[in-house]
Scaffold this motif. Structure first.
Motif, PDB file in Angstrom:
ATOM      1  N   LEU A   1       0.835  -1.193   0.000  1.00  0.00           N
ATOM      2  CA  LEU A   1       0.000   0.000   0.000  1.00  0.00           C
ATOM      3  C   LEU A   1       0.875   1.250   0.000  1.00  0.00           C
ATOM      4  N   PRO A   2       0.593   2.200  -0.883  1.00  0.00           N
ATOM      5  CA  PRO A   2       1.425   3.412  -0.935  1.00  0.00           C
ATOM      6  C   PRO A   2       1.140   4.342   0.239  1.00  0.00           C
ATOM      7  N   ALA A   3       2.094   5.217   0.493  1.00  0.00           N
ATOM      8  CA  ALA A   3       1.908   6.231   1.528  1.00  0.00           C
ATOM      9  C   ALA A   3       0.672   7.058   1.198  1.00  0.00           C
ATOM     10  N   GLY A   4      -0.057   7.420   2.228  1.00  0.00           N
ATOM     11  CA  GLY A   4      -1.263   8.212   2.026  1.00  0.00           C
ATOM     12  C   GLY A   4      -2.517   7.391   1.853  1.00  0.00           C
ATOM     13  N   THR A   5      -2.391   6.064   1.943  1.00  0.00           N
ATOM     14  CA  THR A   5      -3.562   5.200   1.814  1.00  0.00           C
ATOM     15  C   THR A   5      -4.412   5.249   3.072  1.00  0.00           C
ATOM     16  N   ARG A   6      -5.713   5.284   2.880  1.00  0.00           N
ATOM     17  CA  ARG A   6      -6.667   5.026   3.959  1.00  0.00           C
ATOM     18  C   ARG A   6      -7.303   3.673   3.640  1.00  0.00           C
ATOM     19  N   LEU A   7      -7.065   2.697   4.478  1.00  0.00           N
ATOM     20  CA  LEU A   7      -7.491   1.327   4.207  1.00  0.00           C
ATOM     21  C   LEU A   7      -8.820   1.027   4.882  1.00  0.00           C
ATOM     22  N   TYR A   8      -9.789   0.613   4.097  1.00  0.00           N
ATOM     23  CA  TYR A   8     -11.058   0.102   4.621  1.00  0.00           C
ATOM     24  C   TYR A   8     -10.928  -1.417   4.629  1.00  0.00           C
ATOM     25  N   ALA A   9     -10.558  -1.931   5.787  1.00  0.00           N
ATOM     26  CA  ALA A   9     -10.160  -3.331   5.942  1.00  0.00           C
ATOM     27  C   ALA A   9     -11.365  -4.163   6.347  1.00  0.00           C
ATOM     28  N   VAL A  10     -11.880  -4.953   5.412  1.00  0.00           N
ATOM     29  CA  VAL A  10     -13.036  -5.800   5.661  1.00  0.00           C
ATOM     30  C   VAL A  10     -12.539  -7.108   6.269  1.00  0.00           C
ATOM     31  N   GLU A  11     -12.871  -7.344   7.529  1.00  0.00           N
ATOM     32  CA  GLU A  11     -12.402  -8.550   8.220  1.00  0.00           C
ATOM     33  C   GLU A  11     -13.427  -8.968   9.274  1.00  0.00           C
ATOM     34  N   PRO A  12     -14.217 -10.006   8.972  1.00  0.00           N
ATOM     35  CA  PRO A  12     -15.248 -10.414   9.929  1.00  0.00           C
ATOM     36  C   PRO A  12     -14.716 -11.084  11.190  1.00  0.00           C
ATOM     37  N   ASN A  13     -13.489 -11.598  11.151  1.00  0.00           N
ATOM     38  CA  ASN A  13     -12.934 -12.271  12.324  1.00  0.00           C
ATOM     39  C   ASN A  13     -12.329 -11.240  13.273  1.00  0.00           C
TER      40      ASN A  13
END
Length: 223
Positions: free
Chosen positions: A69-81
């Protein structure tokens, strides 16, 4: 950085309790290193020139894709666990990635239509119960010309020795590998979504000792 996305209402408890206890951080780090040792060259191709900004990841797990992931990324991390959330947030903090962790299934994303330019996943569509629904959601949230980037565990050619072994191992492998189905034709599912373009390479996961289940596909699809 792009403006934050407006999330749709969702039930934080809909994913249910943690599916299994979280591994100790050191063991999780070792598992991620081993995974990336096998998948790193494929991720180098599939995730090349990933645009910074808002990025959605299906099945973010413990954060194995953060190095791409490049600098400046905002990650919407989908993780049900939810057992993985603390480790995921810690790894995002160390990587300098702003993370919004979503305890939801990939089949129903709490995101508006056509809101992102990038969706990524690796070794996730083999475990998501309804992969077709998850891919439909990918297409829904991508803007026109947005890209879905993937490195996925897939079925070997029909009738091959490896393919027959995958069919025989489906249940026991799934029981020990978090529900992974080693014999899904994931590329056909991606192609059936109706992307404008699909660029994919078939091959084997590098240095994987799991001979029967190491067939893979990687690449990107354009909305």
């Amino acid at each position: 950085m792009a403006a934050p996305l407006t999330l749709l209402p969702y039930d934080e408890d809909a994913s249910g309790p943690a599916r299994r206890p979280a591994a100790p951080a050191r063991l999780l780090d070792l598992a991620i290193r081993a995974m990336n040792h096998c998948t790193g060259p494929h991720k180098d191709q599939a995730f090349a020139d990933l645009a910074a900004g808002n990025v959605v990841e299906l099945g973010a797990g413990g954060g194995s894709n953060l190095p791409w992931l490049p600098a400046g990324t905002r990650l919407y991390a989908v993780e049900p666990n939810r057992a993985l959330h603390a480790s995921l947030r810690a790894r995002c903090d160390r990587a300098g990635i702003e993370a919004v962790v979503l305890p939801v299934s990939a089949e129903r994303l709490p995101l508006p239509d056509a809101c992102v330019d990038e969706v990524i996943c690796s070794l996730a569509l083999c475990t998501i119960p309804d992969a077709e629904a998850a891919l439909a959601e990918v297409a829904r949230v991508l803007r026109p010309s947005g890209q879905f980037r993937f490195v996925e565990h897939v079925a070997a050619p029909a009738g091959s020795l490896r393919g027959r072994a995958q069919g025989a191992l489906r249940r026991p492998w799934g029981a020990i590998a978090g529900g992974c189905d080693p014999h899904r034709d994931t590329l056909a599912r991606i192609e059936a979504v109706g992307f404008a373009e699909v660029h994919a390479v078939r091959g084997l996961l590098r240095h994987s000792p799991a001979w029967p289940v190491n067939t893979a596909v990687w690449g990107w699809a354009v909305r």
